[in-house]
Design a protein around this motif. Structure first.
Motif, PDB file in Angstrom:
ATOM      1  N   MET A 114       0.821  -1.212   0.000  1.00  0.00           N
ATOM      2  CA  MET A 114       0.000   0.000   0.000  1.00  0.00           C
ATOM      3  C   MET A 114       0.856   1.263   0.000  1.00  0.00           C
ATOM      4  N   ILE A 115       2.022   1.203   0.631  1.00  0.00           N
ATOM      5  CA  ILE A 115       2.933   2.354   0.566  1.00  0.00           C
ATOM      6  C   ILE A 115       3.272   2.637  -0.892  1.00  0.00           C
ATOM      7  N   PRO A 145      -9.994   9.636  -6.419  1.00  0.00           N
ATOM      8  CA  PRO A 145     -10.174   9.375  -4.984  1.00  0.00           C
ATOM      9  C   PRO A 145     -10.800   8.010  -4.697  1.00  0.00           C
ATOM     10  N   GLY A 146     -11.614   7.515  -5.612  1.00  0.00           N
ATOM     11  CA  GLY A 146     -12.224   6.195  -5.428  1.00  0.00           C
ATOM     12  C   GLY A 146     -11.192   5.082  -5.381  1.00  0.00           C
ATOM     13  N   ILE A 198      -7.753   1.023   1.552  1.00  0.00           N
ATOM     14  CA  ILE A 198      -8.218   1.210   2.938  1.00  0.00           C
ATOM     15  C   ILE A 198      -8.930  -0.050   3.420  1.00  0.00           C
ATOM     16  N   MET A 199      -9.775  -0.621   2.564  1.00  0.00           N
ATOM     17  CA  MET A 199     -10.502  -1.840   2.927  1.00  0.00           C
ATOM     18  C   MET A 199      -9.535  -2.992   3.217  1.00  0.00           C
ATOM     19  N   VAL A 200      -8.540  -3.150   2.358  1.00  0.00           N
ATOM     20  CA  VAL A 200      -7.561  -4.222   2.531  1.00  0.00           C
ATOM     21  C   VAL A 200      -6.816  -4.055   3.855  1.00  0.00           C
ATOM     22  N   MET A 201      -6.413  -2.824   4.158  1.00  0.00           N
ATOM     23  CA  MET A 201      -5.687  -2.553   5.402  1.00  0.00           C
ATOM     24  C   MET A 201      -6.573  -2.841   6.623  1.00  0.00           C
TER      25      MET A 201
END
Length: 145
Positions: free
Chosen positions: A100-101, A115-116, A122-125
């Motif tokens: 994700m980084i 933005p979508g 975010i969901m994965v994290m």
């Protein structure tokens, strides 16, 4: 009452574990699609997306692989009621963070998807963090050993 009966997980434990395994199998499938994408398939994508896929560094691809394969293994270990599931899921979370980084801060994915494009990372994290918490709760309750 035997210890096995006393520490039997509730039915929702199985539901959460199986849904989590399915989620991670979908991640494995996404990884395989990306890793083995043919040139023809790549050329069918819009030019901006082509650039995203062709410029992924090996370390980001490795992080993606670690995230999904260890995630699937960790969920399978939850289903098998093995305590090591927590450590395996922690390794998966580290892979998620590294991936994700790159995806959010180093690639141009936000420019391409807008933005979508932040919703899935975010969901994965959140799910990765939840699975660590869930495995710890399962250890504490004696549902896995």
């Amino acid at each position: 009452m035997t210890e096995i009966t006393k520490n039997r997980p509730p039915s929702w434990f199985w539901t959460v574990s199986i849904v989590a395994l399915i989620w991670n199998i979908m991640g494995v499938m996404a990884y395989l699609v990306q890793a083995f994408m043919t040139d023809e398939t790549l050329m069918d994508l819009p030019e901006a997306e082509q650039a995203l896929y062709t410029n992924v560094p090996a370390w980001a691809t490795a992080a993606f692989a670690i995230a999904v394969w260890f995630g699937a293994l960790g969920c399978l270990l939850l289903i098998l009621r093995k305590k090591i599931a927590k450590m395996v899921l922690l390794i998966s979370l580290i892979g998620i963070i590294v991936q994700m980084i790159y995806n959010v801060f180093m690639s141009k994915s936000m420019e391409v998807y807008g933005p979508g494009g932040a919703i899935m990372p975010i969901m994965v994290m959140v799910i990765g963090i939840f699975l660590i918490w869930f495995s710890q709760k399962s250890i504490t309750k004696g549902w896995i050993s």
